[in-house]
Design an enzyme around this catalytic site. Structure first.
Site, short mmCIF file in Angstrom:
data_model
loop_
_atom_site.label_atom_id
_atom_site.label_comp_id
_atom_site.label_asym_id
_atom_site.label_seq_id
_atom_site.Cartn_x
_atom_site.Cartn_y
_atom_site.Cartn_z
N GLY A 18 26.27 41.07 42.83
CA GLY A 18 27.12 40.11 44.10
C GLY A 18 26.91 38.68 43.51
O GLY A 18 27.13 38.11 44.71
N SER A 19 26.87 38.17 42.59
CA SER A 19 26.75 36.82 42.43
C SER A 19 28.37 36.25 42.88
O SER A 19 28.39 35.15 43.33
CB SER A 19 26.65 36.61 40.98
OG SER A 19 27.63 36.70 40.05
N ASN A 20 29.37 36.92 42.70
CA ASN A 20 30.63 36.39 43.19
C ASN A 20 30.71 36.40 44.97
O ASN A 20 31.21 35.64 45.33
CB ASN A 20 31.93 37.38 42.66
CG ASN A 20 32.35 36.91 41.18
OD1 ASN A 20 32.91 35.77 41.11
ND2 ASN A 20 31.90 37.67 40.21
N MET A 69 32.75 48.91 41.45
CA MET A 69 33.19 49.80 40.14
C MET A 69 33.71 50.82 40.26
O MET A 69 33.66 51.73 39.61
CB MET A 69 31.51 49.90 39.54
CG MET A 69 30.64 49.02 39.05
SD MET A 69 31.77 47.65 38.28
CE MET A 69 31.34 48.18 36.65
N LEU A 71 37.53 52.89 41.40
CA LEU A 71 38.97 52.76 41.53
C LEU A 71 39.33 53.07 43.07
O LEU A 71 38.50 53.84 43.55
CB LEU A 71 39.84 53.58 40.71
CG LEU A 71 39.97 53.34 39.18
CD1 LEU A 71 40.68 54.38 38.50
CD2 LEU A 71 40.43 51.92 38.97
N ILE A 72 40.44 52.39 43.52
CA ILE A 72 40.79 53.17 45.03
C ILE A 72 41.88 54.27 44.87
O ILE A 72 42.90 54.14 44.37
CB ILE A 72 41.21 51.79 45.95
CG1 ILE A 72 40.00 50.78 46.05
CG2 ILE A 72 41.89 52.17 47.38
CD1 ILE A 72 40.30 49.70 46.70
N ASN A 103 41.18 41.71 42.63
CA ASN A 103 40.09 41.93 42.07
C ASN A 103 39.91 40.72 40.94
O ASN A 103 40.95 40.09 40.62
CB ASN A 103 40.22 43.24 41.28
CG ASN A 103 39.05 43.54 40.37
OD1 ASN A 103 37.86 43.54 40.84
ND2 ASN A 103 39.15 43.96 39.15
N HIS A 137 38.57 39.83 37.00
CA HIS A 137 38.20 40.69 35.91
C HIS A 137 37.75 39.69 34.82
O HIS A 137 38.43 38.67 34.61
CB HIS A 137 39.11 41.51 35.52
CG HIS A 137 38.90 42.09 34.44
ND1 HIS A 137 38.17 43.53 34.25
CD2 HIS A 137 39.23 42.29 33.01
CE1 HIS A 137 37.79 43.79 33.00
NE2 HIS A 137 38.54 43.04 32.21
C1 GRF Z 1 32.05 39.99 37.32
O1 GRF Z 1 31.89 39.81 35.99
C2 GRF Z 1 33.51 40.36 37.82
O2 GRF Z 1 34.40 39.64 36.86
C3 GRF Z 1 33.44 41.86 37.53
O3 GRF Z 1 32.10 42.30 37.62
C4 GRF Z 1 31.21 41.45 37.59
C5 GRF Z 1 30.62 41.38 38.97
O4 GRF Z 1 29.53 40.48 38.93
N1 GRF Z 1 34.58 42.40 38.04
P1 GRF Z 1 28.84 40.12 40.45
O5 GRF Z 1 28.30 41.45 40.98
O6 GRF Z 1 29.73 39.34 41.30
O7 GRF Z 1 27.59 39.39 40.04
#
Ligand code: GRF
Length: 205
Positions: free
Chosen positions: A14-16, A92, A94-95, A110, A112
Site C-alpha cells: 500500500g505504499s502507492n 494483484m 484481473l477484473i 493501474n 505498472h
Molecule cells: C507497485 O510497484 C506498482 O507499480 C505495482 O505494484 C506495486 C504496488 O506497491 N502495480 P504498493 O503496494 O503500492 O507499495
C-alpha cells in the site's frame, strides 16, 4: 473545484495508496478516497486505511462461486461508494466482471513498474534488471480485461543503469510512482481523457 471520488484497490503493502493519501493532504491531488477495497484482509494497506479513517471493504474469494461473481459484487461496492474513478495500486487480480468493465470503461486505472509493453506481469522490475536495461520506468494505463494491456495514459522513464539489484530498481521506480499516480488522478479531476484506439488524449475542463 470538485474533488474526484475514487476507490483504491490494493492487495499488499500500500505504499502507492499511502502516497495518494499524503498528496491529497498536501493539496497536490484533488481527490477524495471513498473506500479501500482489498482481496487480502491482512494487507498492510488495510492498516493505512484504518489509520486515515477510510472505509475498507474485503472481497473474500471464498464467498463467491466464481471470480466473475466476486467482481460483480465489486461493481456493487463501487456504486455504493459513488466511485467515479477506480485506482488499482498493487491489486494483484484481473477484473473479471463484464458489467463493471463496461460501466467503468476508461475510468479504471493501474500503475505498472515498467515501460509497457515491455515487462508486463508481476516481476517487471526483476525482468528489466535481468535483461540489462539501462532505462526502465513506470506506466499508468487504463484497465481492460487483459494483463497490463489497456491504453497508456502516462509514462515516465527511470534511469536504472547504476542499480545494483532488482530491489534497488523497484525502490527507484517506486519513488517516481508515488508522485506520478497522484498527478494523474489530479488530472482526472480537472479534465477528461479520451481514448481512440490505443491513443489517449487529455483535455482540461
Ligand atoms: C507497485 O510497484 C506498482 O507499480 C505495482 O505494484 C506495486 C504496488 O506497491 N502495480 P504498493 O503496494 O503500492 O507499495
Amino acid at each position: 473545484m470538485k474533488k474526484i471520488s475514487i476507490a483504491v484497490l490494493a492487495s499488499g503493502r500500500g505504499s502507492n495508496f499511502n502516497a495518494i493519501i499524503e498528496n491529497i493532504k498536501k493539496g497536490k491531488c484533488n481527490a477524495q478516497i471513498n473506500v479501500l477495497i482489498t482481496n487480502k484482509i491482512d494487507a498492510p494497506a488495510v492498516e493505512i486505511a484504518k489509520k486515515n479513517f477510510i472505509p475498507v471493504e474485503f472481497l473474500d474469494k471464498k464467498k463467491f462461486k466464481s471470480r466473475e461473481e466476486m467482481d460483480d459484487h465489486l461493481f456493487e461496492l463501487l456504486k455504493k461508494y459513488s466511485v467515479e474513478l477506480v485506482v488499482l495500486a498493487g491489486y494483484m487480480l484481473l477484473i473479471k466482471s463484464k458489467k463493471l468493465l463496461e460501466f467503468y470503461k476508461n475510468r479504471i486505472i493501474n500503475i505498472h513498474p515498467s515501460l509497457l509493453p515491455s515487462f508486463a506481469g508481476e516481476t517487471a522490475q526483476k525482468d528489466a534488471f535481468d535483461y540489462g536495461c539501462k532505462i526502465s520506468g513506470l506506466t499508468i494505463h487504463f484497465v481492460d480485461e487483459g494483463l497490463d494491456s489497456g491504453p497508456i495514459i502516462y509514462q515516465e522513464a527511470v534511469d536504472i543503469s547504476n542499480c545494483s539489484d532488482e530491489f534497488v530498481v523497484s525502490q527507484k521506480i517506486l519513488e517516481s510512482e508515488h508522485q506520478a499516480y497522484s498527478y494523474i488522478i489530479d488530472l482526472f479531476s480537472k479534465g477528461t481523457f479520451s481514448v481512440s484506439g490505443r491513443k489517449v488524449t487529455y483535455k482540461k475542463y
